[in-house]
Design a protein around this motif. Structure first.
Motif, PDB file in Angstrom:
ATOM      1  N   UNK A  26     -13.376   8.468  -8.755  1.00 30.85           N
ATOM      2  CA  UNK A  26     -12.347   7.291  -9.021  1.00 30.85           C
ATOM      3  C   UNK A  26     -11.338   7.428  -7.788  1.00 30.85           C
ATOM      4  N   UNK A  27     -10.796   8.432  -7.534  1.00 36.02           N
ATOM      5  CA  UNK A  27      -9.651   8.613  -6.400  1.00 36.02           C
ATOM      6  C   UNK A  27     -10.449   7.876  -5.084  1.00 36.02           C
ATOM      7  N   UNK A  30     -10.637   3.952  -5.786  1.00 35.06           N
ATOM      8  CA  UNK A  30      -9.390   3.262  -5.513  1.00 35.06           C
ATOM      9  C   UNK A  30      -8.790   2.956  -4.003  1.00 35.06           C
ATOM     10  N   UNK A  31      -9.207   4.188  -3.469  1.00 37.70           N
ATOM     11  CA  UNK A  31      -8.920   4.312  -2.089  1.00 37.70           C
ATOM     12  C   UNK A  31      -9.673   3.197  -1.148  1.00 37.70           C
ATOM     13  N   UNK A  33     -10.754   0.432  -2.274  1.00 38.74           N
ATOM     14  CA  UNK A  33      -9.955  -0.602  -2.746  1.00 38.74           C
ATOM     15  C   UNK A  33      -8.711  -0.815  -2.044  1.00 38.74           C
ATOM     16  N   UNK A  34      -7.895   0.031  -1.687  1.00 36.00           N
ATOM     17  CA  UNK A  34      -6.647   0.144  -1.000  1.00 36.00           C
ATOM     18  C   UNK A  34      -6.938  -0.335   0.254  1.00 36.00           C
ATOM     19  N   UNK A  36      -9.527  -2.168   1.400  1.00 29.89           N
ATOM     20  CA  UNK A  36     -10.186  -3.511   1.460  1.00 29.89           C
ATOM     21  C   UNK A  36      -9.130  -4.596   1.658  1.00 29.89           C
TER      22      UNK A  36
END
Lengths: 167, 326
Positions: A26-27, A30-31, A33-34, A36
């Motif tokens: 999960x981490x 989200x990273x 995503x951070x 992109x």
């Protein structure tokens, strides 16, 4: 029955370790995503791309001499399900026929595109302009002059430099 | 004597100004990072890239109506936000931001105070800061606030244990309770290499103490509609908010000091390294907030009492054994 098939209400201690890898996954997600690019379109400044088939404000086409293609046959007014089109034909003696008055009420219009489909001369079509803004009801009664070029009624907004710095 | 006083005063002003500025921008950073993770922009209308957003928020909160419920316990209601902001700010004095430097022929230490029991004071003040949440919730005369305060008390009582146990591990390795000595002891290898388990325990229990999202029991938005600070408005709410972010910053400083080698690092000056590490820890806190869902209340308690605390005790024993053997 296998040992695997038994659903245990209480897990073994060693089973807890399997929760760790989803947390790390999960981490990682989200990273990603951070890093992109964001998907937001900042509306008044950036416009969404619309296709050629988009049904926006109407446009009345003219021929190369600048005369209206419309012959005021009245098919569009007849087919319009919202009764947004008001048209008065005018027939001078020389055999021509053109609309004396052609008003589209853009507040009544439901942008179905039937008028464009039904027109035998290809005189009316719907443009890609979808964000006309005005303040009174009368402003939305589009007459022949206003129907000439819908592009100029696109909502334009850019923040000035001061606005960008001070907010 | 006068010189000492003047130097200390100047240092105090600098530390407070810089840290409060950092904390102010943490509010923006949190919103920006959350936005980026959710593929949004975050605040970007007030100022370039949203850089004036914290000040706009501050002005907005100042101008709001100050409201006190009729059945609130007034004195405690007023004191609670002050406690909640004061404790983290006192903790700033104990953080060693860097080693001593020489300016104009005087040796100046880059920390305000270096008491021999620094880490104990930090732990104590951290717990005291939770009184802001507890008293604020209980005195506001609101059932949500009451429940939030209750949960805040429960969390601070339970997670303080494993946090302190994790710290004991570090203290054993460094052989001192003073934060500066702990950093000096990490000149070669950082404590995260020696005590990785203690590091993980410290991070988890620290997140619980900060009321960050996977453990945000006192202000569970979904079930308590903001928890202990429901009845607070205007500047009192801002104080709670600010105290929380200061606590987050302090937590980053503490992790850096205890586990990540404090100001040690190559090439760059010590203070820069300290702030880089601190902000990385803070980034991790925000990052995991955007990732993990909230735990249920009983799961939070179970995690502490059935997992973290036994693990911390075993960790201490193992560390002591290894240290006794070598």
């Amino acid at each position: 029955m296998n040992e695997k098939d038994i659903l245990r209400a209480r897990e073994k201690w060693s089973g807890k370790i399997k929760y760790v890898s989803p947390l790390l996954k999960g981490l990682q997600y989200t990273f990603g995503n951070f890093l992109s690019k964001h998907k937001t379109i900042q509306y008044p400044e950036q416009k969404r791309h619309v296709s050629k088939r988009w049904r926006g404000l109407h446009q009345l086409h003219r021929d190369e001499n600048g005369k209206l293609l419309c012959v005021a046959c009245g098919l569009c007014a007849a087919v319009c399900p919202a009764r947004a089109i008001t048209l008065t034909p005018y027939e001078p003696e020389n055999g021509e026929r053109y609309p004396a008055e052609f008003v589209i009420d853009e507040l009544r219009c439901i942008f179905c595109g039937y008028c464009q489909e039904v027109c035998p001369r290809g005189a009316i079509s719907l443009s890609q302009v979808y964000d006309y803004v005005d303040s009174t009801r009368e402003d939305f009664q589009f007459s022949i002059e206003k129907l000439h070029d819908p592009e100029q009624y696109r909502f334009q907004y850019q923040r000035s430099l001061t606005q960008k710095i001070l907010g | 004597m006068l010189e000492l006083m003047v130097i200390t005063m100047i240092k105090t002003v600098i530390v407070l100004t810089v840290c409060m500025l950092v904390v102010t921008y943490l509010t923006l950073a949190e919103r920006k990072i959350l936005g980026f993770i959710q593929l949004r922009h975050g605040p970007n209308r007030v100022g370039y890239w949203g850089l004036l957003q914290p000040f706009a928020d501050g002005i907005k909160l100042l101008l709001k109506e100050e409201f006190v419920p009729l059945n609130a316990q007034r004195p405690i209601f007023y004191i609670a936000p002050i406690i909640s902001i004061a404790c983290p700010m006192v903790m700033l004095a104990l953080i060693p931001f860097g080693d001593s430097i020489t300016i104009l022929g005087r040796e100046i230490t880059l920390y305000l105070a270096n008491p021999d029991v620094g880490i104990l004071i930090i732990l104590g003040l951290g717990t005291l800061g939770a009184y802001g949440c507890v008293l604020g919730g209980w005195s506001s005369g609101n059932k949500y606030g009451y429940t939030g305060g209750l949960r805040g008390a429960a969390i601070i009582i339970s997670y303080e244990l494993s946090m302190a146990f994790a710290v004991i591990c570090v203290v054993m390795i460094a052989g001192s309770l003073s934060l500066v000595d702990i950093v000096h002891a990490q000149a070669g290898l950082w404590n995260i290499v020696y005590a990785p388990v203690a590091f993980i325990i410290f991070i988890i229990s620290g997140l619980a103490e900060l009321n960050r999202t996977p453990f945000d029991m006192p202000e569970a938005e979904a079930e308590l509609c903001c928890g202990y600070n429901v009845e607070y408005s205007s500047m009192k709410f801002a104080l709670f908010f600010f105290g929380e972010y200061t606590h987050l910053f302090i937590f980053g400083c503490l992790v850096t000091t205890l586990f990540l080698g404090g100001w040690h690092g190559p090439f760059l000056p010590g203070v820069v390294w300290f702030f880089i590490k601190t902000l990385l820890v803070v980034f991790f806190c925000i990052w995991q907030r955007a990732t993990f869902p909230r735990l249920r209340y009983d799961q939070v308690m179970k995690l502490e009492w059935k997992f973290l605390m036994p693990l911390a005790i075993v960790n201490i024993l193992v560390t002591a054994l290894v240290m006794a053997v070598y």
